[in-house]
Design a protein around this motif. Structure first.
Motif, PDB file in Angstrom:
ATOM      1  N   ALA A  93     -10.314   2.185   8.270  1.00 20.04           N
ATOM      2  CA  ALA A  93     -10.136   0.932   7.548  1.00 20.04           C
ATOM      3  C   ALA A  93      -8.761   0.941   6.905  1.00 20.04           C
ATOM      4  O   ALA A  93      -8.341   1.948   6.325  1.00 20.04           O
ATOM      5  CB  ALA A  93     -11.215   0.801   6.479  1.00 20.04           C
ATOM      6  N   SER A  94      -8.036  -0.166   7.022  1.00 17.05           N
ATOM      7  CA  SER A  94      -6.736  -0.279   6.347  1.00 17.05           C
ATOM      8  C   SER A  94      -6.951  -0.328   4.836  1.00 17.05           C
ATOM      9  O   SER A  94      -7.952  -0.865   4.363  1.00 17.05           O
ATOM     10  CB  SER A  94      -6.040  -1.562   6.805  1.00 17.05           C
ATOM     11  N   GLY A  95      -6.001   0.241   4.102  1.00 14.37           N
ATOM     12  CA  GLY A  95      -6.074   0.160   2.648  1.00 14.37           C
ATOM     13  C   GLY A  95      -5.159  -0.927   2.095  1.00 14.37           C
ATOM     14  O   GLY A  95      -5.022  -1.071   0.880  1.00 14.37           O
ATOM     15  N   THR A  96      -4.521  -1.680   2.969  1.00 14.40           N
ATOM     16  CA  THR A  96      -3.627  -2.743   2.499  1.00 14.40           C
ATOM     17  C   THR A  96      -3.959  -4.096   3.129  1.00 14.40           C
ATOM     18  O   THR A  96      -3.416  -5.107   2.721  1.00 14.40           O
ATOM     19  CB  THR A  96      -2.155  -2.446   2.831  1.00 14.40           C
ATOM     20  N   GLU A  97      -4.798  -4.093   4.161  1.00 14.93           N
ATOM     21  CA  GLU A  97      -5.142  -5.346   4.841  1.00 14.93           C
ATOM     22  C   GLU A  97      -6.646  -5.390   5.029  1.00 14.93           C
ATOM     23  O   GLU A  97      -7.295  -4.346   5.076  1.00 14.93           O
ATOM     24  CB  GLU A  97      -4.490  -5.402   6.230  1.00 14.93           C
ATOM     25  N   GLY A 110      -6.047   0.812  -3.394  1.00 13.88           N
ATOM     26  CA  GLY A 110      -5.987   1.227  -1.990  1.00 13.88           C
ATOM     27  C   GLY A 110      -4.817   2.136  -1.655  1.00 13.88           C
ATOM     28  O   GLY A 110      -4.318   2.869  -2.510  1.00 13.88           O
ATOM     29  N   THR A 111      -4.378   2.061  -0.412  1.00 16.98           N
ATOM     30  CA  THR A 111      -3.289   2.914   0.065  1.00 16.98           C
ATOM     31  C   THR A 111      -2.061   2.774  -0.839  1.00 16.98           C
ATOM     32  O   THR A 111      -1.346   3.745  -1.073  1.00 16.98           O
ATOM     33  CB  THR A 111      -2.882   2.506   1.506  1.00 16.98           C
ATOM     34  N   ALA A 112      -1.819   1.571  -1.305  1.00 23.25           N
ATOM     35  CA  ALA A 112      -0.627   1.342  -2.126  1.00 23.25           C
ATOM     36  C   ALA A 112      -0.966   0.401  -3.284  1.00 23.25           C
ATOM     37  O   ALA A 112      -0.361  -0.653  -3.451  1.00 23.25           O
ATOM     38  CB  ALA A 112       0.492   0.774  -1.258  1.00 23.25           C
ATOM     39  N   PHE A 157       7.136  11.841   6.742  1.00 25.95           N
ATOM     40  CA  PHE A 157       7.281  10.466   7.215  1.00 25.95           C
ATOM     41  C   PHE A 157       5.987  10.037   7.862  1.00 25.95           C
ATOM     42  O   PHE A 157       5.368  10.806   8.583  1.00 25.95           O
ATOM     43  CB  PHE A 157       8.401  10.339   8.256  1.00 25.95           C
ATOM     44  N   GLU A 158       5.593   8.804   7.607  1.00 31.22           N
ATOM     45  CA  GLU A 158       4.536   8.201   8.396  1.00 31.22           C
ATOM     46  C   GLU A 158       5.201   7.607   9.638  1.00 31.22           C
ATOM     47  O   GLU A 158       6.382   7.230   9.609  1.00 31.22           O
ATOM     48  CB  GLU A 158       3.837   7.100   7.589  1.00 31.22           C
ATOM     49  N   ALA A 159       4.408   7.502  10.724  1.00 31.95           N
ATOM     50  CA  ALA A 159       4.963   6.957  11.968  1.00 31.95           C
ATOM     51  C   ALA A 159       5.546   5.560  11.730  1.00 31.95           C
ATOM     52  O   ALA A 159       6.521   5.168  12.378  1.00 31.95           O
ATOM     53  CB  ALA A 159       3.881   6.914  13.036  1.00 31.95           C
ATOM     54  N   SER A 187       4.800  -5.633   0.150  1.00 29.59           N
ATOM     55  CA  SER A 187       5.528  -4.927   1.197  1.00 29.59           C
ATOM     56  C   SER A 187       5.480  -5.592   2.572  1.00 29.59           C
ATOM     57  O   SER A 187       6.014  -6.662   2.745  1.00 29.59           O
ATOM     58  CB  SER A 187       4.973  -3.505   1.250  1.00 29.59           C
ATOM     59  N   HIS A 188       4.773  -4.966   3.525  1.00 31.10           N
ATOM     60  CA  HIS A 188       4.798  -5.464   4.900  1.00 31.10           C
ATOM     61  C   HIS A 188       3.848  -6.638   5.120  1.00 31.10           C
ATOM     62  O   HIS A 188       3.872  -7.257   6.168  1.00 31.10           O
ATOM     63  CB  HIS A 188       4.421  -4.338   5.871  1.00 31.10           C
ATOM     64  N   ASN A 189       3.004  -6.947   4.135  1.00 29.46           N
ATOM     65  CA  ASN A 189       1.984  -7.989   4.335  1.00 29.46           C
ATOM     66  C   ASN A 189       2.612  -9.389   4.338  1.00 29.46           C
ATOM     67  O   ASN A 189       3.733  -9.579   3.873  1.00 29.46           O
ATOM     68  CB  ASN A 189       0.935  -7.924   3.216  1.00 29.46           C
TER      69      ASN A 189
HETATM   70  C1  G16 Z   1       1.624   0.978   2.624  1.00 27.94           C
HETATM   71  C2  G16 Z   1       1.638   2.427   2.225  1.00 27.94           C
HETATM   72  C3  G16 Z   1       1.888   3.282   3.443  1.00 27.94           C
HETATM   73  C4  G16 Z   1       0.858   2.963   4.521  1.00 27.94           C
HETATM   74  C5  G16 Z   1       0.814   1.459   4.801  1.00 27.94           C
HETATM   75  C6  G16 Z   1      -0.322   1.063   5.705  1.00 27.94           C
HETATM   76  O1  G16 Z   1       2.865   0.643   3.158  1.00 27.94           O
HETATM   77  O2  G16 Z   1       2.635   2.640   1.256  1.00 27.94           O
HETATM   78  O3  G16 Z   1       1.820   4.620   3.066  1.00 27.94           O
HETATM   79  O4  G16 Z   1       1.148   3.625   5.700  1.00 27.94           O
HETATM   80  O5  G16 Z   1       0.640   0.758   3.595  1.00 27.94           O
HETATM   81  O6  G16 Z   1      -1.543   1.453   5.110  1.00 27.94           O
HETATM   82  P1  G16 Z   1      -2.935   1.006   5.656  1.00 27.94           P
HETATM   83  O7  G16 Z   1      -2.990   1.454   7.088  1.00 27.94           O
HETATM   84  O8  G16 Z   1      -3.944   1.692   4.790  1.00 27.94           O
HETATM   85  O9  G16 Z   1      -2.999  -0.494   5.591  1.00 27.94           O
HETATM   86  P2  G16 Z   1       3.645  -0.645   2.673  1.00 27.94           P
HETATM   87  O10 G16 Z   1       4.949  -0.574   3.377  1.00 27.94           O
HETATM   88  O11 G16 Z   1       2.799  -1.830   3.047  1.00 27.94           O
HETATM   89  O12 G16 Z   1       3.732  -0.449   1.177  1.00 27.94           O
END
Ligand code: G16
Length: 544
Positions: free
Chosen positions: A508-512, A28-30, A381-383, A69-71
């Motif tokens: 769709a989120s790529g991390t959640e 996914g995103t990361a 930078f992302e927001a 990360s943020h999860n």
């Molecule tokens: C990761 C990615 C970031 C992305 C964030 C949210 O951040 O490294 O580039 O902005 O997830 O992604 P999504 O909206 O797809 O869930 P982190 O800090 O969780 O590694």
């Protein structure tokens, strides 16, 4: 000689948890990110991919970071870092997915051998994989799975233990550039601190920092690492008064809980604990210290946030001025990269006031980083506070080799050269970005209020929407529009039309396991209302 037997034997100890029919694990995103108990087999297989990648790239070291990360604390994740410290090349995400989704151990061996053959990888040459993890308790067993994957494929494992994500990226680049003219720094955690501290002191020469900075570390790995870093700054060189808070890494359940950069950005308020002191300059890192958000609580106007867009415009404006002062304006192209989440007011400010080009990419630093590399100075930078500034080799050599004609020009060149070392060139790094912001505020003699005055943000709102199957939602136009499910975008367009200066999108989120909705409009209540409307549209289409 092949690795078949060893992979078969080890894979039996690290089974993949099967998903429902028709669903697949995706990079996914990361990287791969989910509940930690699903990750053991995935992490083992990522080990196989990392050793293939290392061999494909002539035995250079590949990085693997274990973090979510943020999860929340129960999640974890695994992602691969390429030799120069950037994210895994995108073509290889497909190969990762192919390995991870192989249904049986035998098929896994087949996919592994097919990849090696198709990509002309010599399985006999050495491979090296260096890895680290954040403070999540599940990281420990996932490392065992990873190492089993490395050992089955005879790759050399290098354990860097607990690290921030950007530290692992640093170490990968430092390892591969060691002993070359492009050496990125010493190959150790201490080397990372030394490099940052030295550059910070250099960038701060003849400047002073005003007041205390309170840093909320999301109860993640950033807490102990920031405290360690601060020991490298001698107070007789720079007086830097930092108060580290929310740095409890002993109770896993408090990670990212009611604190940290993601909380502050999405809730648009300061962490409730410790109680915010009015007027005090504050910032928050996320769980693996790659995101940064600044804020303060104003005795009159309440909470004011300076997010990734603000850091981006601050950095672009400051570096733009320095480049001009250094006499390099006509030689170096500066550009800014954002995503759809960037506040419209920031995009206007950058294009119209700073007169710099802005490019919009899909979410994920991997996308932004790539585009930023197209500039001599690429600010991305992302927001949500994730980003950095990239300098091309031409830019770095111009900072070092331009002959200054005046003390002011020398000062600009020296500061630029210091920033080249201070700013993490591999990935967004909250500690490094925080030092950058402190340098800029000190040079400009600015408070956070001065910084916030540069432009007014459009009121905006982020909403998380849980749906049965987020994969139904597919986007186009750098995620600004939905192509699927059919009809959804049309309804969003109709909703947006009802409001002034409004914009909204969903993805769709790529991390959640959820969709995200973003809306902005002329007033706070309109932004809220629009976000809720779009969220309801997504909810409805998500259950169809
Ligand atoms: C990761 C990615 C970031 C992305 C964030 C949210 O951040 O490294 O580039 O902005 O997830 O992604 P999504 O909206 O797809 O869930 P982190 O800090 O969780 O590694």
């Amino acid at each position: 000689e092949n690795h078949d037997k060893a992979i078969l034997a080890a894979s039996a100890r690290h089974p993949i948890v099967p998903l429902e029919k028709g669903r697949f694990y995706t990079y996914g995103t990361a990287g791969f990110r989910m509940k930690a108990d699903l990750l053991d087999g995935i992490t083992f297989r990522v080990g196989l991919l990392a050793s293939l990648r290392s061999r494909k790239l002539n035995s250079q070291a590949i990085g693997v970071m274990i973090t979510a990360s943020h999860n929340p604390a129960a999640d974890n994740g695994v992602k691969i870092v390429d030799p120069m410290g950037d994210m895994l090349e995108q073509d290889w995400e497909r190969y990762a997915t192919a390995l991870v989704n192989a249904p049986t151990d035998e098929q896994l061996v087949d996919v592994y051998n097919r990849l090696a053959a198709d990509l002309k990888i010599d399985l006999k040459i050495p491979a090296k994989v260096i890895y680290g993890r954040d403070t999540r308790p599940s990281g420990h067993t996932l490392v065992t799975a990873l190492v089993d994957g490395l050992e089955a494929t005879k790759a050399e494992p290098v354990d860097h233990k607990i690290l921030t994500t950007p530290q692992l990226h640093y170490l990968v680049r430092a390892t591969n550039s060691e002993g070359t003219p492009l050496s990125y720094g010493k190959v150790s955690e201490a080397g990372y601190y030394e490099k940052l501290a030295e550059a910070f002191v250099r960038a701060m020469r003849n400047r002073r920092i005003d007041g205390t900075l309170v840093v909320d570390c999301a109860n993640g790995v950033g807490g102990p690492k920031l405290s360690e870093f601060l020991k490298y700054i001698h107070q007789d060189k720079v007086k830097f008064d930092v108060k580290v808070v929310n740095d409890d890494v002993l109770r896993p359940e408090v990670l990212n809980l009611d604190c940290g950069a993601d909380f502050v950005k999405t809730k648009q308020r300061a962490p409730p604990s410790p109680k915010p002191q009015p007027g005090v300059r504050s910032c928050s890192l996320d769980g693996d210290a790659d995101r940064l958000i600044y804020y303060w609580v104003d005795p009159e106007s309440g909470f004011v946030m300076l997010d990734g867009d603000r850091i981006s415009s601050l950095a672009a404006s400051f570096i733009g001025d320095l480049v001009e002062g250094a006499g390099l304006k006509n030689e170096l192209r500066i550009g800014v990269v954002q995503t759809a989440y960037a506040n419209g007011a920031s995009t206007n400010y950058i294009t119209q006031h700073l007169k710099l080009p802005v490019i919009c990419t899909p979410t994920g630093v991997k996308h932004l980083h790539h585009v930023a590399q197209g500039f001599d100075i690429g600010v991305y930078f992302e927001a949500n506070g994730h980003g950095t500034v990239l300098f091309s080799p031409d830019a770095l050599s111009a900072f070092r080799n331009t002959e200054p004609q005046s003390p002011a020009q020398k000062d600009a060149l020296d500061t630029l050269a210091a920033l080249g070392d201070l700013i993490n060139q591999t990935v967004g790094d909250a500690i490094s970005d925080m030092l950058l912001v402190e340098v800029i505020l000190a040079h400009r003699n600015w408070t956070l209020r001065d910084w916030a005055m540069t432009y007014a943000d459009l009121p905006n709102r982020l909403v998380r929407v849980e749906v049965a199957n987020k994969d139904l939602f597919q986007t186009t136009d750098a995620e600004r529009r939905l192509s699927h499910p059919e009809g959804a975008q049309n309804e969003i367009d109709q909703a947006v039309k009802k409001y002034k200066d409004a914009r909204a999108f969903a993805r769709a989120s790529g991390t959640e396991n959820a969709c995200r909705v973003y809306a902005e409009a002329a007033t706070r209540s309109e932004a809220n209302e629009l976000a809720e409307r779009v969220a309801r549209i997504i909810e409805r289409y998500g259950t169809l």
